[in-house]
Design a protein around this motif. Structure first.
Motif, PDB file in Angstrom:
ATOM      1  N   ALA A 154       0.468  49.002  61.315  1.00  0.00           N
ATOM      2  CA  ALA A 154       1.231  48.088  59.623  1.00  0.00           C
ATOM      3  C   ALA A 154       2.982  49.357  59.720  1.00  0.00           C
ATOM      4  O   ALA A 154       3.808  49.111  59.255  1.00  0.00           O
ATOM      5  CB  ALA A 154       0.626  48.831  58.598  1.00  0.00           C
ATOM      6  N   ASP A 155       3.532  50.674  60.130  1.00  0.00           N
ATOM      7  CA  ASP A 155       3.655  51.536  60.393  1.00  0.00           C
ATOM      8  C   ASP A 155       4.852  50.589  61.826  1.00  0.00           C
ATOM      9  O   ASP A 155       6.451  50.596  60.847  1.00  0.00           O
ATOM     10  CB  ASP A 155       3.221  52.006  61.162  1.00  0.00           C
ATOM     11  CG  ASP A 155       2.875  53.534  59.993  1.00  0.00           C
ATOM     12  OD1 ASP A 155       3.088  53.026  58.396  1.00  0.00           O
ATOM     13  OD2 ASP A 155       1.861  54.627  60.656  1.00  0.00           O
ATOM     14  N   LEU A 156       4.164  50.187  62.456  1.00  0.00           N
ATOM     15  CA  LEU A 156       4.875  50.059  63.707  1.00  0.00           C
ATOM     16  C   LEU A 156       5.888  48.562  63.639  1.00  0.00           C
ATOM     17  O   LEU A 156       7.440  48.423  63.547  1.00  0.00           O
ATOM     18  CB  LEU A 156       4.385  49.017  64.712  1.00  0.00           C
ATOM     19  CG  LEU A 156       3.450  50.718  65.608  1.00  0.00           C
ATOM     20  CD1 LEU A 156       3.178  50.032  66.521  1.00  0.00           C
ATOM     21  CD2 LEU A 156       4.890  51.741  65.571  1.00  0.00           C
ATOM     22  N   GLU A 157       5.466  47.657  62.399  1.00  0.00           N
ATOM     23  CA  GLU A 157       6.034  46.392  61.660  1.00  0.00           C
ATOM     24  C   GLU A 157       7.057  46.916  60.959  1.00  0.00           C
ATOM     25  O   GLU A 157       8.126  46.298  60.661  1.00  0.00           O
ATOM     26  CB  GLU A 157       4.579  46.094  61.067  1.00  0.00           C
ATOM     27  CG  GLU A 157       4.531  43.491  60.731  1.00  0.00           C
ATOM     28  CD  GLU A 157       5.370  43.683  61.818  1.00  0.00           C
ATOM     29  OE1 GLU A 157       6.445  43.018  61.827  1.00  0.00           O
ATOM     30  OE2 GLU A 157       5.070  43.195  63.124  1.00  0.00           O
ATOM     31  N   GLN A 158       6.608  47.395  59.789  1.00  0.00           N
ATOM     32  CA  GLN A 158       7.523  48.188  58.594  1.00  0.00           C
ATOM     33  C   GLN A 158       8.952  48.582  59.949  1.00  0.00           C
ATOM     34  O   GLN A 158      10.100  48.192  59.193  1.00  0.00           O
ATOM     35  CB  GLN A 158       7.215  49.096  58.252  1.00  0.00           C
ATOM     36  CG  GLN A 158       6.444  48.464  57.103  1.00  0.00           C
ATOM     37  CD  GLN A 158       5.834  50.220  56.189  1.00  0.00           C
ATOM     38  OE1 GLN A 158       6.066  50.823  56.092  1.00  0.00           O
ATOM     39  NE2 GLN A 158       4.335  49.775  55.514  1.00  0.00           N
ATOM     40  N   ALA A 159       8.328  49.311  61.366  1.00  0.00           N
ATOM     41  CA  ALA A 159       9.612  49.491  61.479  1.00  0.00           C
ATOM     42  C   ALA A 159      10.494  48.804  62.236  1.00  0.00           C
ATOM     43  O   ALA A 159      12.033  49.000  62.099  1.00  0.00           O
ATOM     44  CB  ALA A 159       9.612  50.984  62.504  1.00  0.00           C
ATOM     45  N   LYS A 160       9.937  47.753  62.967  1.00  0.00           N
ATOM     46  CA  LYS A 160      10.848  46.334  62.898  1.00  0.00           C
ATOM     47  C   LYS A 160      11.148  45.665  61.743  1.00  0.00           C
ATOM     48  O   LYS A 160      13.162  45.469  61.958  1.00  0.00           O
ATOM     49  CB  LYS A 160       9.566  45.202  63.748  1.00  0.00           C
ATOM     50  CG  LYS A 160       8.595  45.592  65.150  1.00  0.00           C
ATOM     51  CD  LYS A 160       7.991  44.803  65.378  1.00  0.00           C
ATOM     52  CE  LYS A 160       7.288  44.517  66.518  1.00  0.00           C
ATOM     53  NZ  LYS A 160       6.492  44.317  66.805  1.00  0.00           N
ATOM     54  N   ALA A 164      15.832  44.996  61.553  1.00  0.00           N
ATOM     55  CA  ALA A 164      15.922  43.879  61.281  1.00  0.00           C
ATOM     56  C   ALA A 164      17.266  43.991  60.136  1.00  0.00           C
ATOM     57  O   ALA A 164      18.827  43.967  59.926  1.00  0.00           O
ATOM     58  CB  ALA A 164      15.345  42.622  61.264  1.00  0.00           C
ATOM     59  N   ASN A 165      16.670  44.336  59.259  1.00  0.00           N
ATOM     60  CA  ASN A 165      17.499  45.117  58.275  1.00  0.00           C
ATOM     61  C   ASN A 165      18.746  45.935  58.302  1.00  0.00           C
ATOM     62  O   ASN A 165      19.350  45.603  57.539  1.00  0.00           O
ATOM     63  CB  ASN A 165      16.893  45.761  57.022  1.00  0.00           C
ATOM     64  CG  ASN A 165      15.834  45.338  56.296  1.00  0.00           C
ATOM     65  OD1 ASN A 165      15.643  44.290  56.447  1.00  0.00           O
ATOM     66  ND2 ASN A 165      14.783  45.852  55.465  1.00  0.00           N
ATOM     67  N   VAL A 166      19.181  47.463  58.789  1.00  0.00           N
ATOM     68  CA  VAL A 166      19.888  47.099  59.283  1.00  0.00           C
ATOM     69  C   VAL A 166      20.780  46.188  59.452  1.00  0.00           C
ATOM     70  O   VAL A 166      22.480  46.751  59.787  1.00  0.00           O
ATOM     71  CB  VAL A 166      19.344  48.655  60.636  1.00  0.00           C
ATOM     72  CG1 VAL A 166      20.917  49.458  60.863  1.00  0.00           C
ATOM     73  CG2 VAL A 166      18.831  50.025  59.322  1.00  0.00           C
ATOM     74  N   MET A 167      20.515  45.467  61.408  1.00  0.00           N
ATOM     75  CA  MET A 167      21.655  45.081  61.430  1.00  0.00           C
ATOM     76  C   MET A 167      21.937  43.929  60.799  1.00  0.00           C
ATOM     77  O   MET A 167      23.077  43.587  60.799  1.00  0.00           O
ATOM     78  CB  MET A 167      20.430  44.400  62.895  1.00  0.00           C
ATOM     79  CG  MET A 167      19.853  45.386  64.189  1.00  0.00           C
ATOM     80  SD  MET A 167      21.551  46.361  64.282  1.00  0.00           S
ATOM     81  CE  MET A 167      22.281  45.912  66.117  1.00  0.00           C
ATOM     82  N   ALA A 168      21.021  43.272  59.632  1.00  0.00           N
ATOM     83  CA  ALA A 168      21.747  42.514  58.616  1.00  0.00           C
ATOM     84  C   ALA A 168      23.093  43.251  58.104  1.00  0.00           C
ATOM     85  O   ALA A 168      23.699  42.269  57.978  1.00  0.00           O
ATOM     86  CB  ALA A 168      20.591  41.896  58.078  1.00  0.00           C
TER      87      ALA A 168
END
Ligand SMILES: Cc1cc2nc3c(=O)[nH]c(=O)nc-3n(C[C@H](O)[C@H](O)[C@H](O)COP(=O)(O)O)c2cc1C
Length: 173
Positions: A154-160, A164-168
């Motif tokens: 779950a942590d790794l999913e949140q990191a992904k 994605a949020n930063v890039m958007a």
């Protein structure tokens, strides 16, 4: 948009998070230790820099790297032993990010829990008496047992998702 992920790690937790972040960025995005920062680091538009929390701040190696990041977009991530929702986590993340040069705007921040080195736990339990915040207690045992499970899927999913949020956010700026 040329991006890179840099990380500092002692026992591998922050590296796992760094690799998850890199996997959410365009294929071929480098993911390297702060001990191998490329000479052309200034040519990257976006840098993700990750540290492990060392006594409430960024570890020494990542501090030195952060001081040199004058890139347009810099996002910061970290792992720590304590509860990632605690004030200590937020303060440690902010204190670490403060090593970026003045004027650098942080494009995003992310922190999650990471297993604490069993040798460090043993050392703290020996050094501090029971009742001390770092001494052995049921609460400390529970904290370390929980930390030992992280970073989890779950942590790794949140990191992904963070990546994605930063890039958007950068694309929409
Ligand atoms: C010397 C030392 C100091 C630490 N200080 C803190 C701290 O202040 N707060 C905290 O929550 N965790 C602390 N930790 C735990 C680490 O931040 C945590 O286990 C982290 O996930 C380790 O990352 P790594 O595997 O990438 O090295 C400390 C660990 C070490 C070895």
């Amino acid at each position: 948009m040329k991006s890179i992920v840099l990380y500092s790690t002692r026992t591998g937790n922050t590296k796992k998070v760094a690799e998850a972040i890199a996997s959410a960025l365009p294929a071929g995005t480098p993911c390297v230790s702060v001990k191998e920062v490329p000479a052309d680091i200034a040519s990257y538009d976006c840098v993700f820099i990750g540290f492990w929390v060392d006594r409430g701040s960024a570890d020494k190696d990542s501090q030195e790297t952060m001081k040199q990041l004058h890139n347009k977009h810099v996002a910061v991530f970290a792992t720590l032993g304590a509860d990632p929702k605690s004030p200590h986590a937020a303060e440690s993340l902010d204190k670490g990010a403060a090593f970026l040069p003045e004027g650098v705007q942080v494009a995003g921040k992310f922190i999650c829990q990471g297993a604490v080195d069993p040798k460090l736990i043993e050392m703290m339990y020996k050094q501090f008496p029971a009742g001390h915040p770092h001494g052995k207690s049921p609460e400390r045992d529970a904290l370390h047992a929980e930390a030992a499970k992280h970073p989890d899927a779950a942590d790794l999913e949140q990191a992904k998702q963070f990546a994605a949020n930063v890039m958007a956010a950068i694309a929409n700026a």
